[in-house]
Scaffold this active site. Sequence first.
Site: not given
Ligand code: PDD
Length: 285
Positions: A33, A52, A100, A102, A149, A182, A207
């Site tokens: 996403y 990304r 389903r 895996h 992501k 993070e 990320l």
């Molecule tokens: N989250 N680290 C993680 C684990 C994240 O889920 C996100 C973003 C970031 C920051 O990434 P960016 O600057 O590209 O938004 C760092 C989004 C906003 C969410 O899951 O809602």
Amino acid sequence: MSRIAYVNGQYELMGAASVHIEDRGYQFADGVYEVCEIRGAKIVDFTKHMTRLQRSLRELRIAMPMALASLKIVVQEVVRRNRVRNGIVYLQVSRGVSRRDHAFPTHPVSPSVVVTARSINPQKGSDTAARGIKVITQPENRWPRVDIKSVSLLPNVLAKQAAKEQGAGEAWFVDRDGFVTEGSSTNAWIVTSDNRVITRSAETGILAGITRAVLIDVLAAMQLKLEERPFTPAEAAQAKEAFVTASSQIVMPVIAIDDKLIGDGKPGVMAKRLREEFHRFAEFV
Ligand code: PDD
């Protein structure tokens, strides 16, 4: 106003929109996403988010569901139909629908695409930024491929809930070596007493945030010193300032970590300044 979602080729009323019960996104979290900020009815840093997205898809061997130009039209259309001037747009791509099992489907399957958008009152974010947020720490318990992501966010969900239950706005994961990786949905930063800005390198454990990347440009333009290295919660507690970044929060000041006040316990000057400057360096489409 009723909200509209894009689901696999159709614009539908959100309440009526659905995906198949054997969608692999639903059954295995087999999907990725992006979240982009909407500001003044424009999408912020769309190009970087799409780069990304394509990387995440490649890493999971999911095909890009449509041409980038088409995806841009769909995202813009969802923003338009929902009349979002300020808020966020959410885009999810899963491997698609299959019985389903895996392992990947052996027959060709079209990836599923869902796009939603919602308005957020910008004043809310400004008010929170004026107060700053507290963070708590949580042991890092995510898989090592946090560079993808993926919609598989259970540890992030639990960490954010723990933060909420303790009156904090974010949880910072701490790895086995004692360093902050993070936040549950943000990148983590501190500012040292001599104004060096510290954030973990995007090579491991985090990320590669788009807000993070743009903020690095902001720092360079403002001739501020950046150090990409890990830091511990103890260093953060002693720091002059701390903040988090994400598309949904821009630069959000952090005023305490595990109830230890950072600096004077008020949002820092640098964080405020970076928040103000950020959009001058962002792309709007
Ligand atoms: N989250 N680290 C993680 C684990 C994240 O889920 C996100 C973003 C970031 C920051 O990434 P960016 O600057 O590209 O938004 C760092 C989004 C906003 C969410 O899951 O809602």
